[in-house]
Design an enzyme around this catalytic site. Structure first.
Site, PDB file in Angstrom:
ATOM      1  CG  ASP A   1      -2.348   0.690   0.775  1.00 33.66           C
ATOM      2  OD1 ASP A   1      -2.268   1.739   0.400  1.00 33.66           O
ATOM      3  OD2 ASP A   1      -3.414  -0.182   0.958  1.00 33.66           O
TER       4      ASP A   1
ATOM      5  CG  HIS B   1      -4.443   1.876  -2.056  1.00 34.05           C
ATOM      6  ND1 HIS B   1      -4.284   2.583  -0.882  1.00 34.05           N
ATOM      7  CD2 HIS B   1      -5.532   1.840  -2.598  1.00 34.05           C
ATOM      8  CE1 HIS B   1      -5.798   2.975  -0.521  1.00 34.05           C
ATOM      9  NE2 HIS B   1      -6.402   2.408  -1.675  1.00 34.05           N
TER      10      HIS B   1
ATOM     11  CD  GLU C   1     -10.146   3.661  -1.082  1.00 29.72           C
ATOM     12  OE1 GLU C   1     -10.967   4.272  -0.478  1.00 29.72           O
ATOM     13  OE2 GLU C   1      -9.032   3.124  -0.587  1.00 29.72           O
TER      14      GLU C   1
HETATM   15  C1  ACM Z   1     -10.761  -0.654   0.321  1.00 21.33           C
HETATM   16  O1  ACM Z   1     -11.137  -0.599   1.337  1.00 21.33           O
HETATM   17  N1  ACM Z   1     -10.334   0.325  -0.268  1.00 21.33           N
HETATM   18  C2  ACM Z   1     -10.775  -2.097  -0.514  1.00 21.33           C
END
Ligand code: ACM
Length: 553
Positions: free
Chosen positions: A185, A256, A326
C-alpha cells in the site's frame, strides 16, 4: 450434559442414547487413514500440546480414527465431516470422517471445542492423569460457503510473521479457510522481491506514522516497518496449507502504490510530479500518487508477480488479488504520457485505461493458470473476462458482477469492515466508521436479497476485512477482530442459520459465553462484552466515527 456450545454452530448435533461420556487419556491412540497424515500431525502438535496426551499411532477401541469418506463428501461436501464419539465399545472412541482431509481437519476443530477451553492452551493446565472427557455425540456438518475469509492489512501496520502464523491458528479454530494478505500500500511494501530489492529497502518502512485518523494532530515518531522474506512467505503458505487455509496475496495496483513509487520513482507519473521526492506515506487516506500506465510499469509488475506466483503456489493460491481500488485519476488526466496512451489504445478515458491495466494482468495471470480477483472498482470501464470481485463498497458491485457471471466475495464495508467501531461509547479506542456490534455482524447475510439463483451461485462466500491504520500492533488487531470474527465465522459456515432477521442472536450470545473461555485460553485480546479494559483504550487519539445507521447497500 450441557450443550457443548459449538461456534460456529454445526448442521446437526445429536446426543448418544447412553448419555455417556468418553475419556481420552494416555492410552488413546491415533489411527490416521490415507490422506489424513497432516491432520494427525496437527492433532499431535495442537491437541497433544494442550492435553499432554501423546496420541501414538494405533487402532482399536481406544483410538481416535481419522478417515476420508466419499459418503460424507456426497452428503456434506469436501469440507464436510461427521464426528462420532463413543458409539459402542467395539468402535473407536472417536471417529472423524471428512469429505476430504479438509473436512477431517474441520472435524478435528470441533473435537477440540468438545474437549473444553483448556484444549486451546499450548501446555497442560490440568494435573497429569486428568481425563479429557467428551460427551457422547454425533455431529454432522459442512460449510455454507467455500470462501470464508479474513483480510489482514499488513501494509498500514506491519504484523510480524509470528503474528500471521497465530492468525492462521485463529482462523482454523473458527473453520475459516482464506487469509487475504494485503501486502502493499502507500504506507508500506511487505514482501521481499528479489529482483527489486528497493521495494523493501526503501518501501518497507516509514520514518513516522500518523496516530489516529488523518485529521488527528498526533504523530508517532518511531520508525515503523518490516517485511516478510521469501522464506517467511513460504512458511506462512505452508502453515496455512496444513490448516487447509488458502492464502490470497494482494499486490495493490494501480493506486495505493506510493511505497513502490518511493522505491522506484520511474513507476510514477514523472511528467506530472517529481516522483524522486516521494517517500513512503506516513499518513492515511487515498494517495494521489498512482502508477504510470506505461510498458515499464507493466513489465515491472509482471516481474513482481512472477515472484509472487513462485512463492504462492497455484494449489493453495489459485486467486491473486491485484487491488484496483481507490485509484484517483487526477495524475492520469494531467499526464501527457497517460493521455497519449489513452489515444494510442483508442480508449474512452481514464476509467477505461484502468480497465486496460487490469485486463492486462487478468490475461497474464490466466496464462499462468491463476485467477485475478480485485476490488469492485475493477468493474468500472468493463470487467476483465476471468476476473472475480471483492465487493467492498456495499453489495451493488457484487450483485452486478454476479449477475454478469463473475465470481464474487462479499465484504461490504457497511457490515464486515472490522476497523469500524464495535460500540458507540466514549471509551472505544480510535473510533472509526459505523457502530457494528457483535450482533450486527451476526446478522450479516452474504447473499444479497433478490439475486437470481444463477447469480447467487457466483457468491463464493464472504470475507471480514481488518484495515490497520489505527491498529498499531497485534493487541489492537485482536481487539477489533474479536469477538466479531466468531460471529462472522458462524455466518459463513453455518447452514443451520435462518436468514436475518430470524437469526437467534440470544442463542449465539449464550454460546459465546463458552467461546470467550476458548479465546481466553488462546490469548486473544478481544473486546470484552462490557467494553474495553483500561489498557485497551486510546484516550485522546482522534478517530472518525460516522453517526447513524450504515446504508444497507
Ligand atoms: C478498500 O477498502 N479500499 C478495499
Amino acid at each position: 450434559m450441557d450443550s457443548p456450545d459449538l461456534v460456529p454452530a454445526p448442521r446437526t448435533l445429536t446426543y448418544g442414547g447412553g448419555g455417556g461420556r468418553i475419556a481420552l487419556d494416555a492410552g488413546t491412540t491415533l489411527d490416521a487413514g490415507p490422506g489424513t497424515d497432516g491432520v494427525a500431525r496437527w492433532m499431535r502438535t495442537a491437541i497433544g500440546a494442550a492435553t499432554g496426551l501423546p496420541l501414538p499411532p494405533g487402532g482399536g477401541p481406544r483410538a481416535l480414527r481419522l478417515r476420508i469418506s466419499g459418503t460424507v463428501e456426497r452428503a456434506y461436501g469436501p469440507e464436510g465431516y461427521r464426528l462420532v464419539t463413543g458409539a459402542s465399545p467395539a468402535e473407536p472412541a472417536v471417529l472423524i470422517e471428512g469429505g476430504s482431509a479438509a473436512g477431517v481437519f474441520w472435524g478435528a476443530q470441533t473435537l477440540r471445542q468438545l474437549l473444553g477451553p483448556e484444549a486451546y492452551r499450548k501446555a497442560p493446565v490440568v494435573p497429569v492423569g486428568h481425563a479429557w472427557v467428551l460427551p457422547e455425540v454425533t455431529v454432522e456438518d459442512g460449510p455454507r460457503f467455500p470462501w470464508r475469509g479474513l483480510l489482514l492489512d499488513v501494509a498500514r501496520h506491519f504484523l510480524p510473521k509470528d503474528d500471521v502464523l497465530r492468525y492462521l491458528d485463529l482462523l482454523a479454530a473458527h473453520k475459516l479457510n482464506v487469509l487475504h494478505l494485503h501486502l502493499t500500500d502507500d504506507q508500506g511494501w511487505r514482501i521481499e522481491i528479489e529482483r527489486y530489492p528497493r521495494l523493501t529497502e526503501v518501501g518497507a518502512w516509514r520514518a513516522r506514522t500518523k496516530r489516529g485518523h488523518r485529521a488527528s494532530p498526533l504523530w508517532d515518531d518511531t520508525p515503523h516497518g518490516g517485511f516478510y522474506t521469501r522464506d517467511d512467505i513460504r512458511e506462512i503458505v505452508a502453515y496455512a496449507a496444513e490448516r487447509h487455509i488458502r492464502v490470497v496475496p494482494e499486490i495493490d495496483v494501480p493506486g495505493h502504490s506510493q511505497a513502490a513509487i518511493a522505491a522506484y520513482p520511474e513507476l510514477g507519473n514523472t511528467d506530472v510530479i517529481d516522483t524522486t521526492t516521494l517517500s513512503v506515506w506516513d499518513t492515511w487516506g487515498v494517495s494521489p500518487n498512482v502508477l504510470a500506465p506505461t510498458d515499464n510499469t507493466l513489465r515491472f509488475y509482471e516481474g513482481v508477480l512472477e515472484e509472487v506466483l513462485d512463492l504462492f503456489p497455484a494449489a493453495t493460491s489459485p486467486f491473486v488479488h491485484i487491488g484496483g481500488d481507490e485509484c484517483p485519476k487526477d495524475q492520469w488526466k494531467a499526464s501527457p504520457a497517460a493521455q497519449a496512451r489513452i489515444a494510442e489504445l483508442g480508449l474512452s478515458g481514464e476509467d477505461a485505461l484502468q480497465s486496460w491495466f487490469v485486463r492486462h494482468f487478468d490475461r497474464w495471470l490466466a496464462d499462468r493458470g491463476r485467477r485475478l480477483i480485485g476490488w469492485d472498482e475493477i468493474l468500472e470501464g468493463g470487467l476483465a473476462p476471468g476476473a472475480a470481485v471483492s465487493s467492498w463498497r456495499g453489495r451493488a458491485g457484487g450483485v452486478a458482477a454476479a449477475e454478469a457471471g463473475h465470481d464474487v466475495v462479499m465484504c461490504p464495508e457497511q457490515h464486515v469492515y472490522l476497523d469500524h467501531r464495535q460500540d458507540g461509547g466514549p471509551d472505544e479506542p480510535v473510533p472509526i466508521g459505523y457502530v457494528r456490534t457483535l450482533e450486527d455482524v451476526y446478522r450479516f447475510e452474504p447473499v444479497p436479497p433478490g439475486l437470481s439463483p444463477e447469480a447467487a451461485a457466483h457468491i463464493l462466500g464472504a470475507q471480514a476485512n481488518v484495515w490497520t491504520e489505527v491498529m498499531e500492533n497485534r493487541s489492537r488487531v485482536d481487539y477489533q477482530t474479536f469477538p466479531r470474527l466468531a460471529a462472522f465465522a458462524e455466518v459463513v459456515w453455518s447452514t443451520a442459520l435462518p436468514a436475518p432477521p430470524a437469526r437467534d442472536v440470544a442463542g449465539f450470545a449464550r454460546r459465546m459465553t463458552a467461546h470467550y473461555r476458548r479465546l481466553d485460553a488462546l490469548g486473544v485480546d478481544y473486546r470484552p462484552p462490557n467494553g474495553p479494559a483500561p489498557w485497551q483504550r486510546r484516550p485522546g487519539v482522534v478517530g472518525r466515527p460516522i453517526e447513524g445507521t450504515p446504508p444497507n447497500v
